[in-house]
Write an enzyme that holds these catalytic residues in place. Structure first.
Site, PDB file in Angstrom:
ATOM      1  CG  ASN A  10      -1.901   1.102   1.250  1.00 53.63           C
ATOM      2  OD1 ASN A  10      -1.552   2.254   1.027  1.00 53.63           O
ATOM      3  ND2 ASN A  10      -3.153   0.798   1.547  1.00 53.63           N
ATOM      4  CG  HIS A  13       0.675   6.295   4.949  1.00 49.18           C
ATOM      5  ND1 HIS A  13      -0.193   7.294   5.342  1.00 49.18           N
ATOM      6  CD2 HIS A  13       0.088   5.133   5.307  1.00 49.18           C
ATOM      7  CE1 HIS A  13      -1.238   6.753   5.941  1.00 49.18           C
ATOM      8  NE2 HIS A  13      -1.088   5.446   5.928  1.00 49.18           N
ATOM      9  CG  HIS A  46      -8.263   3.877   1.391  1.00 47.48           C
ATOM     10  ND1 HIS A  46      -8.418   3.686   2.744  1.00 47.48           N
ATOM     11  CD2 HIS A  46      -9.472   4.284   0.933  1.00 47.48           C
ATOM     12  CE1 HIS A  46      -9.668   3.967   3.089  1.00 47.48           C
ATOM     13  NE2 HIS A  46     -10.321   4.350   1.996  1.00 47.48           N
ATOM     14  NE  ARG A  48      -8.409   7.049   4.974  1.00 53.50           N
ATOM     15  CZ  ARG A  48      -9.236   6.688   5.948  1.00 53.50           C
ATOM     16  NH1 ARG A  48     -10.379   7.340   6.116  1.00 53.50           N
ATOM     17  NH2 ARG A  48      -8.939   5.703   6.769  1.00 53.50           N
ATOM     18  NE  ARG A  52      -7.928  10.908   6.069  1.00 48.52           N
ATOM     19  CZ  ARG A  52      -8.420  10.505   7.232  1.00 48.52           C
ATOM     20  NH1 ARG A  52      -7.683   9.758   8.039  1.00 48.52           N
ATOM     21  NH2 ARG A  52      -9.638  10.835   7.594  1.00 48.52           N
ATOM     22  CD  GLU A  76      -7.064  -0.717   1.226  1.00 46.39           C
ATOM     23  OE1 GLU A  76      -6.618  -1.787   1.678  1.00 46.39           O
ATOM     24  OE2 GLU A  76      -6.890   0.397   1.785  1.00 46.39           O
ATOM     25  CB  THR A 107      -9.357   1.324   8.058  1.00 45.58           C
ATOM     26  OG1 THR A 107      -9.233   2.029   6.821  1.00 45.58           O
ATOM     27  CG2 THR A 107     -10.644   0.538   8.053  1.00 45.58           C
ATOM     28  CD  GLU A 157      -6.946  -6.590   3.031  1.00 39.84           C
ATOM     29  OE1 GLU A 157      -6.082  -5.930   3.650  1.00 39.84           O
ATOM     30  OE2 GLU A 157      -7.224  -6.390   1.832  1.00 39.84           O
ATOM     31  CG  HIS A 200      -5.314  -2.090   9.753  1.00 44.06           C
ATOM     32  ND1 HIS A 200      -5.554  -1.007   8.934  1.00 44.06           N
ATOM     33  CD2 HIS A 200      -5.273  -1.595  11.011  1.00 44.06           C
ATOM     34  CE1 HIS A 200      -5.675   0.093   9.662  1.00 44.06           C
ATOM     35  NE2 HIS A 200      -5.507  -0.241  10.933  1.00 44.06           N
TER      36      HIS A 200
END
Length: 255
Positions: A10, A13, A46, A48, A52, A76, A107, A157, A200
Site C-alpha cells: 500500500n 503514505h 486507498h 479516501r 487526505r 480500496e 481504518t 480481507e 492492517h
C-alpha cells in the site's frame, strides 16, 4: 511445500508525505514501480473521500501504469456512489470495500456486511460485472464472513489490527485470542469458497504468525513499509518482509 503468500504494498503514505509539503514529490507511482521491482506482487491504494493522501490523479496514473505493465492494482474505497463511479471508470484488477469515517486516522475496524448487506451487495455485483475482483475488509467474525459470502464477494480481507496492536503492547493473552480468531476466520472463509487476504498494522514482529495461516493467500501492508523505508530504503524494507513471509511458509530459498 506451502504456497507462497502474495504481498500487496500500500503506497498511500508516500502520498501523505507529498501532501504535507505540496507539489508532486515524492511520487506514489514511482513508489509503486519500485515496490514491484523489490518483490511486491501488487499495489494497493486507498482513495479516501476526503483525499487526505491518494488523489484522483494518482489513481489515474496508477491505473494506466500498472495496466501497461500487467500488474494488479487493488483499489480500496468506501461504499459510496462517488467511489463506485470511479472504480467502474478505471476497472482495476481488484476493489476492496472498506469502512470509512472522516474523523479516523486510519481504518479502525471491519466493514459491517451484516448490517449493510442490502447496500453492499449491489456494489459487489456491479463491480464484479465490470471485471474487478471484489474484496470485503472485515473482522474475523463468523457472521461477517457468512454475510460476505452471501453478498457475492470473491475475497475477504481479515482485519489484523487488533492482533498487531495486542502484540506491540505486550497483551499476550489477547494477542493469542486475536490470532486464534484470524485462524478460525480464515478456515471458515476458505470453506465457503472465499479467497482469504489479511492486512492492517502488520510489521516485522507480527507478520510471521499471520503469513503462516495456510488459507491466507495475500497480505496487504503499507504504513510500516513506508515508514521503514525512511531508514533502510523501500527495496530493502520490502525484501525483508518478503523473506519473513516466505519463511513463515517454509519455502525453499528463504533467507
Amino acid at each position: 511445500m506451502s504456497e507462497r503468500v502474495r504481498l500487496g504494498v500500500n503506497i498511500d503514505h508516500v502520498a501523505t508525505v507529498r501532501n504535507a509539503r505540496g507539489g508532486l514529490y515524492p511520487d506514489p507511482v514511482r513508489a509503486a514501480q519500485d515496490a514491484l521491482i523489490a518483490g511486491a506482487d501488487g499495489i494497493t491504494a486507498h482513495l479516501r473521500e476526503d483525499r487526505r493522501h491518494i488523489s484522483d490523479r494518482d489513481i489515474d496514473q496508477l491505473s494506466a501504469v500498472l495496466r501497461d505493465q500487467e500488474r494488479p492494482l487493488n483499489l480500496e474505497m468506501a461504499v459510496t456512489q462517488e467511489m463506485l463511479a470511479i472504480a467502474l471508470h478505471h476497472r482495476p484488477h481488484a476493489v476492496c470495500l472498506v469502512p470509512e469515517k472522516r474523523e479516523e486516522r486510519t481504518t479502525e475496524g471491519g466493514l459491517d456486511v451484516v448490517g449493510g448487506h442490502n447496500w453492499i451487495t449491489p456494489f459487489v455485483r456491479q463491480l464484479t460485472e465490470a471485471g474487478s475482483r471484489v474484496s470485503l475488509f472485515i473482522g474475523a467474525d463468523p457472521k461477517q464472513i457468512e454475510a460476505s459470502h452471501r453478498a457475492g464477494a470473491a475475497v475477504v480481507e481479515l482485519h489484523t489490527g487488533a492482533y498487531c496492536d495486542a502484540v506491540r503492547e505486550g497483551r499476550t493473552e489477547e494477542a493469542e485470542a486475536e490470532l486464534a480468531a484470524l485462524r478460525a476466520g480464515a478456515v471458515q472463509a476458505h470453506a465457503l469458497g472465499l479467497e482469504v487476504h489479511a492486512g492492517h498494522g502488520i510489521d516485522y514482529d507480527t507478520v510471521t504468525p499471520v503469513a503462516a495461516i495456510p488459507e491466507i493467500m495475500e497480505l496487504n501492508i503499507g504504513h510500516f513499509l513506508i515508514g521503514e523505508a525512511i531508514f533502510v530504503g523501500l527495496g530493502p524494507a520490502i525484501a525483508r518482509m518478503r523473506d519473513l513471509m516466505d519463511q513463515a511458509r517454509g519455502l525453499d530459498g528463504a533467507a
